[in-house]
Design a protein around this motif. Structure first.
Motif, short mmCIF file in Angstrom:
data_model
loop_
_atom_site.label_atom_id
_atom_site.label_comp_id
_atom_site.label_asym_id
_atom_site.label_seq_id
_atom_site.Cartn_x
_atom_site.Cartn_y
_atom_site.Cartn_z
N ARG A 1 19.52 15.26 -47.66
CA ARG A 1 20.09 14.00 -47.18
C ARG A 1 20.87 14.23 -45.88
NH1 ARG A 1 24.86 12.23 -47.12
NH2 ARG A 1 25.65 13.83 -48.55
N ARG A 2 21.65 15.30 -45.84
CA ARG A 2 22.42 15.61 -44.64
C ARG A 2 21.50 15.95 -43.46
NH1 ARG A 2 26.29 20.22 -46.48
NH2 ARG A 2 27.06 20.04 -44.33
N ARG B 1 18.49 14.79 -43.01
CA ARG B 1 17.87 13.54 -42.57
C ARG B 1 18.83 12.76 -41.68
NH1 ARG B 1 15.07 12.16 -48.47
NH2 ARG B 1 12.98 13.02 -47.94
N ASP B 2 20.11 12.78 -42.05
CA ASP B 2 21.11 12.11 -41.21
C ASP B 2 21.26 12.81 -39.87
OD1 ASP B 2 21.58 10.31 -43.23
OD2 ASP B 2 23.35 11.36 -44.01
N LEU B 3 21.19 14.15 -39.91
CA LEU B 3 21.38 14.93 -38.69
C LEU B 3 20.25 14.72 -37.69
CD1 LEU B 3 23.11 17.19 -37.35
CD2 LEU B 3 21.62 18.85 -38.49
N PHE B 4 19.03 14.68 -38.19
CA PHE B 4 17.87 14.56 -37.30
C PHE B 4 17.34 13.13 -37.18
CE2 PHE B 4 17.65 19.11 -38.40
CZ PHE B 4 17.49 19.66 -37.14
N HIS B 5 17.95 12.19 -37.93
CA HIS B 5 17.50 10.80 -37.90
C HIS B 5 16.00 10.71 -38.19
CE1 HIS B 5 21.43 9.85 -36.27
NE2 HIS B 5 21.22 10.71 -35.29
N ASP B 6 15.58 11.47 -39.21
CA ASP B 6 14.16 11.54 -39.56
C ASP B 6 14.07 11.92 -41.03
OD1 ASP B 6 11.27 11.94 -38.13
OD2 ASP B 6 11.48 13.36 -39.79
N PRO B 7 13.09 11.38 -41.77
CA PRO B 7 12.98 11.72 -43.20
C PRO B 7 12.60 13.17 -43.46
CG PRO B 7 11.15 10.33 -42.51
CD PRO B 7 12.14 10.32 -41.38
N MET C 1 24.64 15.98 -30.55
CA MET C 1 25.23 16.78 -31.63
C MET C 1 26.20 17.81 -31.06
SD MET C 1 21.85 17.72 -33.87
CE MET C 1 20.63 16.48 -34.32
#
Length: 317
Positions: free
Chosen positions: A42-43, A45-51, A1
């Protein structure tokens, strides 16, 4: 990141989501719309690759990663808050800020009036909103919705900041026309009818079970350790009711000494020392880490501490 590509407001979203575990409630806390918070989740979840939060039959639950992130995110936001407040000051004399304080009936009766008198002189525009323990949960305090809680406590969350207000001893309020005035011993104390009063903790309370002596607090636990039990005829959560029960019903009230001083000029009652040793009670104020570095909050805590110190000195606490 890459930090320059990350919206740091997302950390505020994440902090709120992990505290509330509910998208709508988290949005309300931050004053944004539910769709905006959903988009933020949603952002994230995309940032951390986790729900991060997973819907279950018990509601939204944090993932293992979220549990690890929660204290780290809190520390980051507290550090940012501290940096932003450096150099800032709170102008008490011109402020119209509303401070919400949860206080027990005992604390409200003994501390709030002299505190309010001090505020009228030093910060006439400041408003106090004093709430009952049943109005507030630990969660409300943790989120900073309530500025301070002032009460007696048996167990406290480790994350809260705390400061002792004062340590008070117990006194007994007895009817002035009673034989107890001239013959107050453990035997006559136990033979008399009593009023019980206490209100600690948070949230909606449950009814008292008289046989569960150890749950009745300092006085009854101490008596139980001595092998005795009070003849309690009335249970109340209001100190004023307890004191009036002595005046009007002839019931003995065993209360923190500062509370009994409110009845000193009432000729219908007499204040006596208890006929057995009762451990003193400590009044504390607690607050959320989120408010630790807020200039106005620092001023409020300092003002309360100064007021409490004067009360303690004037009453030899």
């Amino acid at each position: 990141m890459q930090l320059d590509k990350i919206d740091l407001n997302l950390l505020r979203y994440l902090d709120s989501l992990l505290r509330e575990q509910n998208v709508t409630h988290a949005a309300n806390q931050l004053g944004i719309t539910q769709p905006a918070m959903s988009n933020g989740l949603r952002r994230l979840r995309d940032l951390f690759h986790d729900p991060l939060l997973v819907r279950t039959s018990d509601g939204m639950m944090p993932t293992a990663l979220s549990i690890q992130l929660k204290p780290r995110v809190e520390n980051i936001l507290q550090a940012v808050d501290e940096v932003l407040h450096l150099g800032q000051s709170f102008e008490a004399e011109s402020s119209s800020r509303v401070f919400r304080i949860m206080a027990s009936d005992y604390a409200e009766a003994t501390l709030i009036p002299p505190l309010m008198k001090k505020l009228q002189n030093e910060a006439p525009g400041v408003i106090l909103d004093v709430m009952n323990p049943s109005d507030v949960s630990f969660h409300d305090v943790e989120k900073g919705k309530v500025d301070l809680i002032i009460n007696r406590f048996e167990a406290l969350p480790q994350s809260f900041h705390q400061k002792s207000v004062w340590v008070d001893h117990f006194s007994c309020l007895v009817p002035a026309n009673s034989d107890l005035v001239n013959n107050f011993s453990l035997d006559t104390y136990l033979a008399s009818p009593h009023v019980w009063v206490s209100k600690t903790g948070f949230g909606v309370g449950v009814g008292i079970q008289p046989e569960e002596v150890q749950k009745l607090g300092w006085v009854d636990s101490t008596l139980a350790n001595l092998g005795f039990k009070r003849n309690i005829r009335l249970f109340t959560r209001n100190y004023n009711v307890a004191m009036r029960a002595t005046e009007q019903l002839g019931l003995v009230a065993t209360l923190p000494s500062l509370a009994t001083k409110l009845m000193e000029k009432n000729s219908a009652v007499v204040v006596l020392p208890p006929p057995f040793d009762i451990p003193p009670v400590e009044l504390k104020m607690l607050w959320s880490p989120l408010l630790q570095h807020d200039p106005g909050h620092i001023w409020l805590r300092s003002t309360i501490a100064g007021c409490a110190r004067t009360i303690a000195e004037n009453n030899n606490l």
